[in-house]
Design a protein around this motif. Sequence first.
Motif, PDB file in Angstrom:
ATOM      1  N   ILE A  64       0.877  -1.168   0.000  1.00 26.58           N
ATOM      2  CA  ILE A  64       0.000   0.000   0.000  1.00 26.58           C
ATOM      3  C   ILE A  64       0.918   1.221   0.000  1.00 26.58           C
ATOM      4  CG2 ILE A  64      -1.842   1.241   1.177  1.00 26.58           C
ATOM      5  CD1 ILE A  64      -2.393  -1.484   2.666  1.00 26.58           C
ATOM      6  N   MET A  70       3.450  -0.884   8.972  1.00 25.14           N
ATOM      7  CA  MET A  70       3.162   0.437   8.410  1.00 25.14           C
ATOM      8  C   MET A  70       4.247   1.436   8.788  1.00 25.14           C
ATOM      9  SD  MET A  70      -0.141   2.896   9.264  1.00 25.14           S
ATOM     10  CE  MET A  70       0.336   3.093  10.985  1.00 25.14           C
ATOM     11  N   ALA A 119       2.539  -1.049   4.379  1.00 23.86           N
ATOM     12  CA  ALA A 119       1.920   0.243   4.082  1.00 23.86           C
ATOM     13  C   ALA A 119       2.943   1.354   4.292  1.00 23.86           C
ATOM     14  CB  ALA A 119       0.699   0.465   4.972  1.00 23.86           C
ATOM     15  N   PRO A 142       0.564   5.422   4.274  1.00 23.51           N
ATOM     16  CA  PRO A 142      -0.689   5.259   3.533  1.00 23.51           C
ATOM     17  C   PRO A 142      -1.639   6.440   3.613  1.00 23.51           C
ATOM     18  CG  PRO A 142      -0.757   3.987   5.562  1.00 23.51           C
ATOM     19  CD  PRO A 142       0.646   4.490   5.421  1.00 23.51           C
TER      20      PRO A 142
END
Length: 232
Positions: free
Chosen positions: A93, A201, A170, A173
Motif C-alpha cells: 500500500i 506500516m 503500508a 498510507p
Amino acid sequence: MENGALIRLQGISKVFLTDEVETHALDQIQLEIQQGEFVCVSGPSGCGKSTLLSILGLLEAPTMGQYWLKGTPVHALGLAERARIRNREIGFIFQAFNLIGDLTVYENVELPLSYRGLSAAERKKLVLEALERVGMAHRLKHYPAQLSGGQQQRVAVARALAGKPSILLADEPTGNLDSANSESVMDLLSELHAGRSTICMVTHDPRFARRAQRTVHLFDGRIVPAGQAATL
C-alpha cells in the motif's frame, strides 16, 4: 516458521554506494513480526524507514544479514524467485496509491493476480471479495480519476488484499490524504488487523502510530528504544 515468527531479520544492514560515497541506510537491524501483528515503523526523515520496508517487501536486497519469511531464508534468493514470493506473500500500500489511470478499479485490483496464472473466474472471485472488504465494490467500473483520494487508497488496499498475502506493507498510507480520509483509511487498516491481517506500516504521524500494537523506532538506520527515540 522460524521461531514462530512470520518475519525475522537478523543483522540486516544496507549500504548504498553513490559517487564513491557510502550511505549506511540500515545498520544491524534485528526484528521479528508475528502472524496477526500490527507494527508501526517510525522515525525522522532519512532514518531508513522506507529502506527497511523495501527489504521487507523483497524490493531491495540487504547488503548484509539474513531475512526469513515464513521460515524461508529469502535474503539470498535470485530475482525471479524473489518476484514470485513477493507476488504471493506481500501486499503493498503506497502513499501515492500507484493506480494505473487507464485501468478501471476492477482492472487495477486484478492486475497483480494476472501474473499467477489464475483463471478469469478465480481472479474475479478474489477481486470482488477484496473490493467488498474495502467498501468499493460499487465503484468497480470507475477509473481512478473519478474517485476521491480516500477512495483511491481503498482501491489500493483492495489490490494489496486480493492475493491474500501473508503481510501488508503500508508506506505512509495517509500521506496524500486530508484528515477525514486519513482517519477513514486508518479505520480500514484497523478493521483488517482485527480480521487477523498482519500489517507493517511506516508513518510520520504519531496519531496513526498509536493505532498499531507496537512501534519500532528508527534513528540513523538503527532501532532505538522508545524512550531514547523521544529525546532524539
